[in-house]
Enzyme design. Structure first.
Site, mmCIF file in Angstrom:
data_model
loop_
_atom_site.group_PDB
_atom_site.id
_atom_site.type_symbol
_atom_site.label_atom_id
_atom_site.label_comp_id
_atom_site.label_asym_id
_atom_site.label_seq_id
_atom_site.Cartn_x
_atom_site.Cartn_y
_atom_site.Cartn_z
ATOM 1 N N HIS A 461 0.809 -1.220 0.000
ATOM 2 C CA HIS A 461 0.000 0.000 0.000
ATOM 3 C C HIS A 461 0.844 1.273 0.000
ATOM 4 O O HIS A 461 0.293 2.373 -0.006
ATOM 5 C CB HIS A 461 -0.952 -0.008 1.195
ATOM 6 C CG HIS A 461 -2.006 -1.063 1.100
ATOM 7 N ND1 HIS A 461 -3.270 -0.821 0.606
ATOM 8 C CD2 HIS A 461 -1.979 -2.383 1.408
ATOM 9 C CE1 HIS A 461 -3.974 -1.943 0.625
ATOM 10 N NE2 HIS A 461 -3.215 -2.903 1.114
ATOM 11 N N ASP A 669 3.810 9.183 -2.168
ATOM 12 C CA ASP A 669 2.671 8.485 -1.583
ATOM 13 C C ASP A 669 2.326 7.269 -2.424
ATOM 14 O O ASP A 669 2.497 7.292 -3.658
ATOM 15 C CB ASP A 669 1.442 9.402 -1.518
ATOM 16 C CG ASP A 669 0.719 9.307 -0.192
ATOM 17 O OD1 ASP A 669 0.903 8.306 0.518
ATOM 18 O OD2 ASP A 669 -0.035 10.239 0.144
#
Length: 761
Positions: A461, A669
């Site tokens: 993730h 990110d």
């Protein structure tokens, strides 16, 4: 539910409606009953002072204590004076206060011999912190102190919890004889030796050989009691809903507990009088606890799908945002698990020495859950250490923040082995396992070593770094080689997948056989992009909320005709909040006409309180906000409003819609779902502009329609922000329409389905 030592044998089946385990206690010669007070005998109240016992409780306990061969002990976390005040006058019962630190029998109170520093220092710290949050208060005890925050406003709870946890972790580092317990709307610092399970050997010694025990409790501290029982005893969870527990049965609440104890008193009196409990009599049938089916797992009949993550999802939705610890992952995976009859495995959130081999399985909820406790040292070495001080900064391309310590790497290896051992106990050898995120990079290889032959998938993730960065980690080859034990590796973007493929070739000698596939030791391993999405519906049509309406009305009044720039981020150095603030200030310098015409709101959601870098990040951000407002602000205009708190989904959706520009500008990110939430929340007739970092994973999907910027280039981001504020309605509508179509095309549900189809196909 079943409790199993990972190396042992699980129990057999118990019929869902069978009262036999409880009924059998009526006829045993000697019975000890350990019963919690708050939430078990009496309802939970807003404060401990408001929770009171009553005549019915006194009557029930007195009658049970008078039953032949029966000893009753009320076991509570309350201070002894408070416990004495509520039930101390009941004839014939014994008391255990402060989680076992004090015991009272017929001779009076006696302390548990403990060694260490009294918790006076942390009590003063928590008391001072509580004064800053209306509704909070610190409750001191002999060997513990409890911070209660049930009456703190929902919007402020997370900030309080983060601040308190940071202070507590720092204090515990200097006083390792203590531990942190997370209770229902409370944080307790407790001496490790003072736990409710100590009441079990104390009572068993007094009752003698052959005695049976019944334990009833509602919160996590009662699990210590349950864990200390043996196979002939009975544990009953008191809860209106299911959760993972070591208890064999469940009662709804205090009224059901009282009814059960009243029946037990009558039944034991009758057993002595008649030497039997007639099965058909009204007195013989107990109010049935809701037994939790015990089901053993064999190598051939495990669930078809097991999901593994570091933390467990909540058993039920909660109004406290802090408890939603797995975020959007829950919404994506729970439907897939439910459809396949799968199970979710993870850490329970508790740290208790010597308990990690106990695996609690709860099949009464959907999806089923399995969890285990951590050894106390793992939280610091594995989680705060290697996972968050080595992997997290390096994988976000910030190697200067990474540190490498041998003991932290050893703990990371050890915990991955424990996860693999737990997974091997709950799945068949040829089932499907899907592991998640950077905490579990080694678990696939550990499962293969245990003989697992089924399908193995992993989804990361966060970003995966390029080779030249990954090589700075001493154990990079071991990590890459371990990842190659999976059949399918998922990443948010094609770039992250390509980074892994390149590292696998260089560090593990894997052969590239296709654009997304490698061959290693005769196996084919695929690495592909599966961009995670959101469920857009709750953001497009948020629920009505009078409190939110009132707050947003006040915001509109304060803003007047000014434009609003919004940033919403978890407090983390990867999010680029200082760079964003500096760019906003620079925009006001480069475009002075905008002074007084635009304001910024930066929401920083509290995060990772026990990692010192995050406390330093918060201090730096708050200092920068003060500097900007002091330098550029006017009496009638505050350039930046900084909010350190969490918001619920409805509140966020409404706040997104108020914004003219959303600044989603991380330094790096994995995805950043705020960008997608903002798009879904907009009014299509008058949408705001998404200003998105090139380095957010979301940029790979959204680059064509979002306005992209470089957070490392202050002047460039300042000018991009000015452009966003000046963008025409026609251009805003066109960009938004394209972005919204993308948000609907790639959702959380489609993400899970795509990955599992590729893994299982």
């Amino acid at each position: 539910m079943v409790v199993s030592a990972l190396g042992g044998t699980m129990s057999g089946d118990v019929e869902p409606t069978s009262p036999e385990p409880i009924r059998a206690l009526a006829t045993v010669p000697t019975l000890g009953v350990l019963v919690d007070l708050d939430g078990t005998l009496i309802p939970i109240a807003s404060t401990p002072q408001q929770a009171q016992s009553d005549a019915e409780v006194a009557s029930v306990l007195r009658d049970l204590a008078r039953a032949p061969g029966t000893c009753v002990v009320v076991v509570s976390g309350r201070p002894r004076a408070s416990l004495d005040d509520r039930v101390g006058g009941i004839e014939g019962i014994d008391l255990v206060a402060e989680h076992g630190a004090w015991r009272r029998d017929e001779r009076g109170w006696s302390p548990l011999p403990l060694v260490g520093t009294p918790p006076d220092g942390i009590e003063r710290t928590l008391a001072a912190l509580a004064r800053a949050y209306p509704g909070a208060f610190a409750e001191p005890k002999t060997w513990s102190v409890c911070l209660h925050y049930r009456r703190v406003s929902a919007s402020s709870r997370e900030a309080l919890v983060v601040e308190a946890t940071h202070a507590i972790r720092g204090w515990i580092a200097q006083h390792p004889e203590y531990e942190l317990l997370e209770a229902d709307h409370a944080l307790e610092v407790r001496h490790r030796g003072a736990q409710k399970g100590t009441a079990v050997p104390w009572l068993r010694e007094r009752l003698g050989p052959g005695a049976r025990l019944l334990a009833l409790g509602d919160d996590l501290t009662d699990e210590d009691t349950f864990a200390s029982l043996d196979e002939h005893d009975v544990a009953v969870l008191v809860s209106p809903s299911e959760r993972t527990t070591r208890a064999a049965a469940r009662l709804e609440g205090p009224s059901e507990v009282r009814a059960l104890l009243r029946w037990l008193a009558r039944a034991r009196h009758r057993a002595v009088a008649h030497r039997d409990v007639t099965i058909g009599s009204s007195d013989s049938q107990p109010p049935p606890p809701l037994p939790r089916r015990r089901a053993a797992v064999s190598p051939d009949d495990g669930p078809p799908l097991v999901v593994i993550s570091n933390r467990m999802p909540d058993a039920a939705p909660s109004g406290d945002a802090r408890t939603r610890n797995v975020g959007g992952l829950v919404a994506a995976l729970e439907p897939a698990l439910a459809a396949r009859g799968g199970l979710w495995l993870g850490w329970s959130g508790r740290a208790r020495a010597g308990q990690h081999r106990d695996l609690a399985i709860d099949r009464s909820v959907v999806p089923a859950r399995a969890s285990f406790d951590f050894e106390p040292r793992w939280h610091e070495l594995y989680y705060n250490g290697f996972a968050n001080r080595s992997l997290w900064p390096l994988f976000h391309s910030l190697p200067e923040r990474a540190r490498y310590a041998d003991d932290e790497w050893a703990a990371y290896v050890e915990v991955n082995e424990v996860f693999a051992e737990a997974a091997s106990r709950v799945t068949s050898r040829n089932g499907t396992i899907w592991a998640h995120d950077y905490h579990l990079l080694l678990v696939g290889a550990a499962l293969r070593r245990r003989g697992f032959t089924g399908r193995l998938g992993h989804f990361l993730h966060i970003p995966f770094p390029p080779l030249d960065l990954l090589e700075t980690m001493p154990w990079a080859p071991e990590i890459v080689s371990a990842l190659l034990a999976f059949d399918l590796l998922g990443f948010h973007t094609r770039r992250f997948a390509a980074n892994f493929l390149a590292c696998a070739r260089e560090l593990a000698g894997a052969e590239r056989i296709a654009e997304d596939a490698l061959r290693v030791q005769g196996r084919v391993v695929r690495a592909r992009a599966f961009p995670l999405g959101i469920d857009p519906a709750p953001f497009e049509s948020p629920e009505d909320d009078e409190g939110v309406d009132e707050e947003l009305a006040q915001l509109r009044t304060a803003m007047g005709d000014r434009q609003l720039v919004l940033g919403v981020d978890r407090l983390d150095y990867t999010k680029g909040i200082p760079q964003r603030l500096e760019a906003f200030a620079r925009m006001l310098e480069l475009h002075p006409a905008l002074r007084g015409q635009v304001s910024m709101i930066q929401v920083a959601v509290p995060s990772r309180s026990d990692v010192p870098e995050y406390a330093a990040q918060r201090a730096a951000i708050e200092a920068l906000v003060g500097h900007i407002n002091g330098t550029l602000g006017e009496a009638h205009w505050v350039p930046v409003r900084y909010v350190y708190r969490s918001y619920g989904r409805t509140h966020l959706a409404r706040l997104y819609r108020e914004a003219d520009v959303a600044l989603v500008t991380p330094l790096r990110d994995g995805m950043n779902l705020v960008a997608k939430e903002f798009v879904a929340a907009q009014d299509a007739n008058d949408p705001g502009v998404l200003l998105l970092s090139h380095f957010a994973g979301a940029a790979e999907e959204m680059r064509a329609a979002a306005l992209c910027t470089n957070p490392y280039h202050r002047d460039g981001m300042a000018n991009d922000l000015a452009r966003a504020l000046a963008m025409s309605l026609e251009e805003r509508r066109a960009r938004h329409a394209e972005l919204l179509a993308m948000v609907h095309r790639t959702t959380s549900a489609s993400w899970a389905d795509a990955f599992l189809s590729a893994l299982e196909g």
